[in-house]
Design an enzyme around this catalytic site. Structure first.
Site, PDB file in Angstrom:
ATOM      1  N   GLU A  70      -5.001   2.105  15.628  1.00 11.48           N
ATOM      2  CA  GLU A  70      -5.580   2.795  14.471  1.00 11.48           C
ATOM      3  C   GLU A  70      -6.045   4.162  14.951  1.00 11.48           C
ATOM      4  OE1 GLU A  70      -5.890   2.350  11.063  1.00 11.48           O
ATOM      5  OE2 GLU A  70      -6.806   4.322  11.288  1.00 11.48           O
ATOM      6  N   ASP A 120       0.845   4.650   5.704  1.00 13.44           N
ATOM      7  CA  ASP A 120       0.573   5.796   4.806  1.00 13.44           C
ATOM      8  C   ASP A 120       1.885   6.370   4.269  1.00 13.44           C
ATOM      9  OD1 ASP A 120      -2.133   5.538   5.238  1.00 13.44           O
ATOM     10  OD2 ASP A 120      -2.183   7.020   6.850  1.00 13.44           O
ATOM     11  N   LYS A 124       4.308  13.706  -0.426  1.00  8.29           N
ATOM     12  CA  LYS A 124       4.872  15.060  -0.575  1.00  8.29           C
ATOM     13  C   LYS A 124       6.035  15.257   0.398  1.00  8.29           C
ATOM     14  CE  LYS A 124       0.618  17.178  -2.117  1.00  8.29           C
ATOM     15  NZ  LYS A 124      -0.649  17.697  -1.645  1.00  8.29           N
ATOM     16  N   ASP A 156       3.262  -0.887  -0.917  1.00  8.49           N
ATOM     17  CA  ASP A 156       3.227  -0.865  -2.382  1.00  8.49           C
ATOM     18  C   ASP A 156       4.001   0.329  -2.912  1.00  8.49           C
ATOM     19  OD1 ASP A 156       1.060   0.721  -1.122  1.00  8.49           O
ATOM     20  OD2 ASP A 156       0.851   1.455  -3.173  1.00  8.49           O
TER      21      ASP A 156
END
Ligand SMILES: C[S@@+](CC[C@H](N)C(=O)[O-])C[C@H]1O[C@@H](n2cnc3c(N)ncnc32)[C@H](O)[C@@H]1O
Length: 209
Positions: A70, A120, A124, A156
């Site tokens: 992380e 993530d 864009k 998702d």
């Protein structure tokens, strides 16, 4: 330095103890015994977030080791504190970029399973280069997986999933396999939030061949 004068980050490092994996050398490949003293199968959670998935897995499977990566300090601190509080000796977290850990730090062929939950999406176009799933990451994954080991990916974000499917299709040394719904596979707060809204979750499961 006494506890009274210790800054909050030093206090966290002292308390986190075993939970945080801080490699002695960031440019040398580690040996498995540098990370876990017990030689049991390793599972890796790349981008473990608040740790809810990896913590649940580590509690459920005490006969396996779990390593989370992380990059956000606050999340690493949270996971480390939770590992220490729950007394888990089979779970550690490292604060470093996932591809760097896979490519340069972890022993070759060390992992039995790799999990990547909700990476993530960087929607864009000019941020697409920041996405975790790139051709180079697939090479790193292949290197880190033991023969026959698996990768499980969930997102998702449909556009990112289509991107991931293309990256997977180009990657050498993997086969895509069925992933039947597993009610016991832990769902993070993140996933439950999407499921509660009735949104689809896209999934891919790969095996190293
Ligand atoms: C959307 S969250 C998902 C967290 C968790 N996997 C879950 O399912 O709830 C993505 C996490 O991955 C971390 N992350 C993103 N890119 C990363 C990278 N290249 N290396 C390490 N962590 C990364 C982010 O800081 C964030 O905590």
């Amino acid at each position: 330095m006494s506890n009274a004068t210790q800054d909050p980050h030093s206090a966290f490092l002292a308390a986190a103890g075993h939970a945080l994996w801080q490699p002695a050398d960031h440019v040398r490949r580690a040996q498995m015994s540098d990370i876990f003293s017990r030689p049991v199968p390793l599972e890796i959670d790349f981008g473990c977030g608040d740790g809810s998935f990896i913590l649940a897995m580590a509690e459920r499977f005490p006969d396996r080791n779990f390593l989370g990566t992380e990059r956000m300090l606050g999340r690493v601190e949270k996971v480390s504190r939770a590992i220490a509080r729950r007394g888990l000796t089979n779970c550690r977290v490292i604060r470093l970029e996932s591809n760097y850990v896979a490519k340069w730090l972890l022993p070759v062929a060390c992992a039995a399973t790799v999990h990547v939950g909700f990476p993530d999406p960087w929607p864009k176009r000019h941020h697409h280069a920041r996405r975790l799933f790139q051709d180079d990451f697939m090479v790193s994954l292949h290197q880190v997986l033991a023969p026959g080991a698996e990768v499980r990916i969930k997102t998702d974000d449909q556009p990112y999933f289509l991107w991931i499917e293309k990256v997977i299709a180009r990657a050498k040394g993997f086969e895509r396999i069925e992933w039947p719904e597993e009610p016991d596979y832990p769902k993070t707060d993140f996933e439950q939030h999407f499921v509660a809204q009735g949104l689809p979750i896209y999934r891919a499961r790969l095996r190293k061949i």
